[in-house]
Write an enzyme that holds these catalytic residues in place. Structure first.
Site, mmCIF file in Angstrom:
data_model
loop_
_atom_site.group_PDB
_atom_site.id
_atom_site.type_symbol
_atom_site.label_atom_id
_atom_site.label_comp_id
_atom_site.label_asym_id
_atom_site.label_seq_id
_atom_site.Cartn_x
_atom_site.Cartn_y
_atom_site.Cartn_z
ATOM 1 N N GLY A 92 0.829 -1.207 0.000
ATOM 2 C CA GLY A 92 0.000 0.000 0.000
ATOM 3 C C GLY A 92 0.859 1.250 0.000
ATOM 4 N N ASP A 125 3.501 -4.749 -7.562
ATOM 5 C CA ASP A 125 2.961 -3.510 -6.990
ATOM 6 C C ASP A 125 3.525 -2.273 -7.688
ATOM 7 O OD1 ASP A 125 5.264 -4.665 -5.512
ATOM 8 O OD2 ASP A 125 5.296 -2.714 -4.536
ATOM 9 N N ASP A 148 6.773 4.194 -10.493
ATOM 10 C CA ASP A 148 7.651 3.964 -9.349
ATOM 11 C C ASP A 148 9.121 3.863 -9.759
ATOM 12 O OD1 ASP A 148 5.598 4.152 -7.628
ATOM 13 O OD2 ASP A 148 5.810 2.169 -6.738
ATOM 14 N N ARG A 192 -2.471 -0.397 -9.475
ATOM 15 C CA ARG A 192 -1.408 -1.319 -9.901
ATOM 16 C C ARG A 192 -1.956 -2.738 -10.054
ATOM 17 N NH1 ARG A 192 2.707 1.450 -6.732
ATOM 18 N NH2 ARG A 192 1.817 3.522 -6.592
ATOM 19 N N ASP A 213 9.674 4.606 7.341
ATOM 20 C CA ASP A 213 9.498 5.875 8.058
ATOM 21 C C ASP A 213 8.595 6.846 7.305
ATOM 22 O OD1 ASP A 213 11.074 6.559 5.917
ATOM 23 O OD2 ASP A 213 12.810 7.167 7.090
HETATM 24 P P1 AMP Z 1 8.852 0.222 -3.567
HETATM 25 O O1 AMP Z 1 9.745 -0.970 -3.680
HETATM 26 O O2 AMP Z 1 9.577 1.518 -3.375
HETATM 27 O O3 AMP Z 1 7.872 0.291 -4.669
HETATM 28 O O4 AMP Z 1 8.039 0.059 -2.186
HETATM 29 C C1 AMP Z 1 7.370 -1.111 -1.837
HETATM 30 C C2 AMP Z 1 6.444 -0.849 -0.664
HETATM 31 O O5 AMP Z 1 7.153 -0.339 0.444
HETATM 32 C C3 AMP Z 1 5.352 0.161 -0.952
HETATM 33 O O6 AMP Z 1 4.210 -0.265 -0.280
HETATM 34 C C4 AMP Z 1 5.902 1.428 -0.378
HETATM 35 O O7 AMP Z 1 4.894 2.324 0.001
HETATM 36 C C5 AMP Z 1 6.641 0.923 0.838
HETATM 37 N N1 AMP Z 1 7.748 1.797 1.241
HETATM 38 C C6 AMP Z 1 8.927 1.979 0.584
HETATM 39 N N2 AMP Z 1 9.705 2.847 1.256
HETATM 40 C C7 AMP Z 1 9.015 3.228 2.352
HETATM 41 C C8 AMP Z 1 9.277 4.116 3.452
HETATM 42 N N3 AMP Z 1 10.420 4.792 3.545
HETATM 43 N N4 AMP Z 1 8.313 4.243 4.380
HETATM 44 C C9 AMP Z 1 7.162 3.570 4.307
HETATM 45 N N5 AMP Z 1 6.850 2.742 3.310
HETATM 46 C C10 AMP Z 1 7.762 2.558 2.342
HETATM 47 MG MG MG Z 2 6.305 0.877 -5.345
#
Ligand code: AMP
Ligand code: MG
Length: 493
Positions: A92, A259, A269, A184, A126
């Site tokens: 999410g 995702d 992304d 997505r 965070d």
């Molecule tokens: P990503 O690989 O960047 O597409 O992220 C995968 C999942 O991790 C998604 O649900 C993002 O919202 C969550 N996410 C990535 N980085 C953070 C962060 N610093 N704080 C909170 N959620 C994160």
């Molecule tokens: Mg992502």
């Protein structure tokens, strides 16, 4: 008529109108002492926003997370997904807030903050994004748009001194992204994995009605299996074309988890992505991808794997497995035909012929063996057509092999019999001179860290027209410096 304040924008908020289980309404956590590092007048135009608004306190207030978008409905969306081939369960918007949806002159756009604080979906994170990755996302989405590759867009980049802990202490930033939708593949997997076909139906109907109305079969107005199959077919085709686009410009996404796969077939992304410098068939841009799952040559087959996860989710609505599989079988020919037509144009051929396969394969093998620069190898083919062979040959250690291959290309052109000037001009229209190489992004990040957005501005102007040579910008079109090889990008963002 463009809006001279954010309150004059026309709010729509269709995703917010879905049932409460699809999202959580909550305010962002604003950045402290925020500064607008850059705003994108091109993206502003898409939502009917006059560029004069970009420099107002109102604009900074909204896009630093301090104020809601007038007329908007702020929320974080839930989705799930497969990460690196493994089911990851619920994910999410863990650090993103959808501010609302705005009707622009040519369609509606959702505006989303990224790096805007924790949400119920943050898990261990965070909620923040560092300046480095925010600059990379801001630049890359506009670079892809300039190349003609479907992508989310970027409206604003706001920075702060708020500390964020990664491998070292960095500073927090918020990038505002724009997309018709941020739904997505993982949004569909979410409901199928929870065995909630009613919610899956609601999501599917929403996506069809709002984004793929052509997928509705004329009937009694009731949703039909055929509509769902049509949706899967449309997504399959768009994704196939997107993969052909990525391959053609040497783009590696880096994290093709389900995702991160847009239901609209957009590049979505931007994390540890990369435009290749020296070409390797198996190039892996993401330092965290130790298995090379998302290497350049695997991207099309990974996209199909991801489409299978989407198809598997839709199976909860459509019992006809054979029908679903038949639609997914359309990926391969759709990708191949899109890829071949792009490659024919890049090679300067009037049209792709099946017997052109060895010509292309041998070029890619030669580039791989010599680690020839991807962008320049293609770009300099047009010089060879105009009689200057050395710029291309200079890129190869095995010069005689490069020369022999050029002979084959020119012999093939002779079969088409088109005027050289016309062929060369066509090739320059599809082989970019400027791409967002890692070292260029890195230099923009270094300047941004000291509050200087000049390099971001220069890159945006250049990458908006990547096929046209722009005098005075030779260094942006050159081979990367030696230090570029040492740049590592990873999932840390
Ligand atoms: P990503 O690989 O960047 O597409 O992220 C995968 C999942 O991790 C998604 O649900 C993002 O919202 C969550 N996410 C990535 N980085 C953070 C962060 N610093 N704080 C909170 N959620 C994160
Ligand atoms: Mg992502």
């Amino acid at each position: 008529m463009s809006a001279h304040s954010l309150s004059e924008l026309r709010a729509v908020n269709s995703f917010a109108a879905l049932p409460a289980v699809f999202h959580t309404r909550l305010a962002p956590q604003a950045l402290n002492n925020p500064r607008l590092l850059h705003a994108n007048a091109d993206a502003a135009r898409l939502i009917g926003l006059d560029p004069s608004v970009l420099s107002t306190p109102e604009f900074l207030g909204v896009f630093s997370g301090a104020q809601p978008l007038p007329g908007g409905d702020t929320l974080a969306a839930v989705y799930s997904g497969h990460q690196f081939g493994v089911w990851a369960g619920q994910l999410g918007d863990g650090r993103a807030h959808l501010l609302g949806e705005v009707e622009g002159p040519e369609g509606a756009w959702e505006l989303q903050l990224k790096g805007s604080g924790m949400t119920p979906y943050s898990r261990m994170g965070d909620g923040r994004a560092v300046l480095r990755s925010s600059v990379r996302e801001y630049l890359a989405s506009e670079a892809m748009h300039g190349l003609g590759v479907p992508t989310t867009r970027a409206l604003a980049l706001v920075v702060s001194d708020d500390p964020v802990m990664r491998e070292t202490v960095e500073t927090a930033a918020i990038v505002t992204r724009m997309s018709p939708s941020f739904v997505r593949f993982g949004s569909f997997e979410h409901w199928s994995s929870r065995r909630q076909p009613d919610q899956l139906r609601i999501l599917t109907d929403y996506v069809i009605d709002r984004y793929y109305p052509e997928c509705r079969e004329a009937g009694n107005g009731e949703p039909a299996d055929a509509d769902v199959l049509n949706l899967l077919r449309a997504v399959t085709r768009r994704t196939a074309r997107l993969m052909a686009d990525w391959q053609a410009v040497g783009f590696c996404h880096g994290v093709m988890n389900t995702d991160n796969m847009s239901i609209l077939g957009l590049t979505l992304d931007y994390g540890p992505y990369g435009f290749m410098d020296g070409f390797r068939l198996g190039h892996v841009c993401n330092h965290s991808d130790t298995e090379g799952r998302y290497s350049w040559n695997r991207q099309p087959s990974v996209a199909l794997w991801n489409l299978y996860r989407l198809g598997g989710s839709l199976h909860a609505l459509v019992p006809d497995v054979e029908g679903l599989r038949a639609v997914l079988d359309e990926f391969e020919p759709a990708f191949t035909s899109a890829f071949h037509s792009r490659m024919a144009a890049k090679l300067g051929l009037a049209a792709w012929r099946p017997d052109d396969e060895p010509l292309l394969d041998d070029l890619l093998k030669l580039m791989d063996a010599n680690q020839a620069d991807f962008t320049l190898s293609w770009r300099r083919l047009a010089d060879a057509v105009s009689g200057q062979r050395s710029p291309f040959e200079d890129l190869f250690i095995d010069r005689p092999a490069a020369s022999a291959w050029l002979d084959r290309l020119l012999a093939r052109h002779a079969q088409d019999g088109r005027p050289a000037a016309e062929v060369a001009a066509g090739m320059n229209g599809v082989n970019p001179l400027y791409v967002l190489r890692n070292h260029l992004a890195e230099e923009a990040i270094r300047a941004a860290k000291s509050g200087d957005a000049g390099e971001i501005d220069t890159l945006l102007k250049l990458l908006r027209n990547p096929y046209v040579e722009q005098p005075g910008h030779e260094k942006y079109a050159g081979l990367p410096p030696d230090w570029a090889g040492g740049i590592e990008v990873s999932c840390s963002s």
